[in-house]
Design a protein around this motif. Sequence first.
Motif, PDB file in Angstrom:
ATOM      1  N   ALA A  72       5.216   2.023  -5.382  1.00  0.00           N
ATOM      2  CA  ALA A  72       5.571   1.962  -4.945  1.00  0.00           C
ATOM      3  C   ALA A  72       5.915   2.125  -3.460  1.00  0.00           C
ATOM      4  O   ALA A  72       5.855   1.459  -2.577  1.00  0.00           O
ATOM      5  N   LEU A  73       5.293   3.659  -3.226  1.00  0.00           N
ATOM      6  CA  LEU A  73       5.542   3.969  -2.352  1.00  0.00           C
ATOM      7  C   LEU A  73       3.870   3.686  -1.020  1.00  0.00           C
ATOM      8  O   LEU A  73       4.060   3.709  -0.040  1.00  0.00           O
ATOM      9  N   ALA A  74       3.026   3.658  -2.017  1.00  0.00           N
ATOM     10  CA  ALA A  74       2.004   2.830  -1.379  1.00  0.00           C
ATOM     11  C   ALA A  74       1.573   1.155  -1.368  1.00  0.00           C
ATOM     12  O   ALA A  74       1.828   0.977   0.122  1.00  0.00           O
ATOM     13  N   GLN A  75       3.158   0.470  -1.760  1.00  0.00           N
ATOM     14  CA  GLN A  75       3.134  -0.981  -1.227  1.00  0.00           C
ATOM     15  C   GLN A  75       3.851  -0.647   0.236  1.00  0.00           C
ATOM     16  O   GLN A  75       4.313  -1.086   0.636  1.00  0.00           O
ATOM     17  N   ALA A  76       5.761   0.503  -0.245  1.00  0.00           N
ATOM     18  CA  ALA A  76       6.372   0.689   0.721  1.00  0.00           C
ATOM     19  C   ALA A  76       5.103   1.229   2.322  1.00  0.00           C
ATOM     20  O   ALA A  76       5.228   0.223   3.427  1.00  0.00           O
ATOM     21  N   HIS A 136      -2.658   0.396  -9.548  1.00  0.00           N
ATOM     22  CA  HIS A 136      -2.776  -0.017  -7.710  1.00  0.00           C
ATOM     23  C   HIS A 136      -3.296  -1.848  -7.721  1.00  0.00           C
ATOM     24  O   HIS A 136      -3.576  -2.901  -7.195  1.00  0.00           O
ATOM     25  N   GLU A 137      -4.672  -1.790  -8.618  1.00  0.00           N
ATOM     26  CA  GLU A 137      -5.794  -2.484  -9.312  1.00  0.00           C
ATOM     27  C   GLU A 137      -4.837  -4.058  -9.581  1.00  0.00           C
ATOM     28  O   GLU A 137      -4.825  -5.456  -8.856  1.00  0.00           O
ATOM     29  N   ALA A 138      -4.382  -3.586 -10.564  1.00  0.00           N
ATOM     30  CA  ALA A 138      -3.117  -4.263 -11.365  1.00  0.00           C
ATOM     31  C   ALA A 138      -1.925  -5.455 -10.089  1.00  0.00           C
ATOM     32  O   ALA A 138      -1.943  -6.234  -9.975  1.00  0.00           O
ATOM     33  N   ALA A 139      -1.905  -4.134  -8.816  1.00  0.00           N
ATOM     34  CA  ALA A 139      -0.585  -4.989  -7.597  1.00  0.00           C
ATOM     35  C   ALA A 139      -1.610  -4.944  -6.627  1.00  0.00           C
ATOM     36  O   ALA A 139      -1.355  -5.918  -5.310  1.00  0.00           O
ATOM     37  N   GLY A 140      -3.228  -5.161  -7.056  1.00  0.00           N
ATOM     38  CA  GLY A 140      -4.235  -6.231  -5.980  1.00  0.00           C
ATOM     39  C   GLY A 140      -4.287  -4.860  -4.153  1.00  0.00           C
ATOM     40  O   GLY A 140      -4.259  -6.100  -3.267  1.00  0.00           O
ATOM     41  N   LEU A 141      -4.473  -3.740  -5.083  1.00  0.00           N
ATOM     42  CA  LEU A 141      -3.897  -2.745  -3.242  1.00  0.00           C
ATOM     43  C   LEU A 141      -5.564  -2.359  -3.644  1.00  0.00           C
ATOM     44  O   LEU A 141      -5.417  -0.768  -4.455  1.00  0.00           O
ATOM     45  N   GLU A 142      -5.666  -1.838  -3.045  1.00  0.00           N
ATOM     46  CA  GLU A 142      -7.085  -1.225  -2.611  1.00  0.00           C
ATOM     47  C   GLU A 142      -7.194  -0.255  -2.231  1.00  0.00           C
ATOM     48  O   GLU A 142      -6.044   0.314  -1.434  1.00  0.00           O
TER      49      GLU A 142
END
Lengths: 356, 356
Positions: free
Chosen positions: B154-158, B193-199
């Motif tokens: 969640a914080l990575a996405q923010a 993170h992989e599932a969310a597409g975030l490297e």
Amino acid sequence: MTLPKTIDDIETPAVLIDVDRVEANLARAQAYADEHRLALRPHIKTHKLPAFAKRQVELGAVGITCQKLGESEVMADGGLSDIYMPYNILGKAKLARLAALADRITIKVTADSLPVVEGLSGAFAGRAAPIAVLVECDTGAGRCGVQSPEAALALAQAIDRAPGLVFGGLMTYPPVGGMAAVDAYLGEALRLHEAAGLEVKVVSAGNTPDLYRSHLVTHATEIRPGTYIYNDRSLINRGAATHADCALTVLTTVVSRPTADRAVLDAGSKALTSDLLGCVGYGEILEAPGAVIAGLSEEHGHVDLSAATARPSVGDRVRVLPNHACPVSNLFDIVHLVSGERVVDVLPVAARGKVT
Amino acid sequence: MTLPKTIDDIETPAVLIDVDRVEANLARAQAYADEHRLALRPHIKTHKLPAFAKRQVELGAVGITCQKLGESEVMADGGLSDIYMPYNILGKAKLARLAALADRITIKVTADSLPVVEGLSGAFAGRAAPIAVLVECDTGAGRCGVQSPEAALALAQAIDRAPGLVFGGLMTYPPVGGMAAVDAYLGEALRLHEAAGLEVKVVSAGNTPDLYRSHLVTHATEIRPGTYIYNDRSLINRGAATHADCALTVLTTVVSRPTADRAVLDAGSKALTSDLLGCVGYGEILEAPGAVIAGLSEEHGHVDLSAATARPSVGDRVRVLPNHACPVSNLFDIVHLVSGERVVDVLPVAARGKVT
């Protein structure tokens, strides 16, 4: 550097010194010393600031106390002219520095063994003026010092005989709460010195925890408290100060609130030291009663908020009253002098880090 | 200042750094990191010396780790060009200093909460280049960090959404001995993170106690040990170093021998710190096995010789291996680099005392 106007302008962590409390603490101690006809010779280890040392002398102190030559050199540079060093000074380089200081100011030192006396005599024999050497007595603190009044006399006589030295008196770091034993030791030592025809010019004692009971050591002529200028949490814990007497706090920012019960401050052991001195936790957060600074890493203070009555948020600034004020002064290059919320000055801690 | 020629010429107390041991410690860690394809990003808190930081990079480190902006500024001035700060940076003044650093060098930072992300974004939005921000994960050490892999995402996405920022990866300060739990947390976070597409470009972990088990955290790409350059008594105590690995000692003089069983050193808490880190006593006197540094006052180390196999005399110089090397570096303005008995250099501890 631009002077911050108020506490809000200061980057954290930072040391704040409440100058009004400093002034009150200094005045109260001087009045006590005057009332009991005790010479006050404050130990500068707590503040390490020539400006405060000068203020102490201005208010009536007979001089100051420094532990290390580097501190004495900074204080001499800052205009202090009468320094006592309750420390055994050994080695060629240090003795040369001491001799250089003796050319500039009035300086007295200490010995608790013959090798120290011999070193001092070697450095001062043949010089224009001798140096006064006090004998350190272990009156129960179990640190340095000769172990009996008889041993004190023997060392005083050795000083008296040694070229370049004059016997300056007796000195002790009294154990907290041990006034009766200290007084008995010193009384017997004085009796022996009198019988031997050796004048004891100064009997130097005193510490901050028992500052206002110093007169119970009836044989003392001088006291050397240090921490009384700032006081700290350990002195509150001992019943020797109140919160209103504490002049030094560390301004910090809450940098993390990982859980409901955990806060992390930007002040760790590099700002607060690991000193506990009998306290629970590594300092008191003034704005969050009940919070416990349960652990320190070097740059973080780890706070248990489970019993806290206030729960500061990330970015909030709080003030920590440290357990032990003196080593905190030694960790900061500068201190901020404040009056209420106003910053009145920023001073370099000139005698900080003087280890030799 | 004249450079002392040998250890005998150095005034005490003083920090001695054995450069041959430093070199061996650095080489061994770099070889281990290379073998396990881990990027080595040493924490400079232990030495605080640009010269050693540069040597670490020369040997293969990808950059360095600094905790405080003041340390990063000193290291940037010293020529270091790639710095990671595993610290939540908050407040206008600090964010401005960070932006100024980002104009000079490659610098990455950390966040473990939205307020930190918002502050960073406010400072970097609209600038030519964004700043990389890693998410700190609390994998069991109980310090800073988000509490779950889900919270990390969640914080990575923010961060990913925030103007001026790029998501730089995951960071943790792993609890000593906790590799399995750390690896499980990081593995789950990577899956999310992989599932969310975030490297996740970097997974930064590592400490000195478990340095040579770092590969057991299979998901880590980078390690940030600090103390391994010097090692210390607490690491010997933990089984993570030997005496032959310890590069930092404090040279001291015996200034008093009040009783048969008591010696007093000229190094107290102002030289050795009060850190115990699970050790008995405040350091080990290398020349007096069995001696216990049972107590410290600020300028004195109080030694119990009752079980000691050697009993140094007043004036003797001995070397103390401190419990914790890092805060000792922070107490001294200079360190003496030695090879055997020879002094090869005296360096100012340039990043000492950088509290903000």
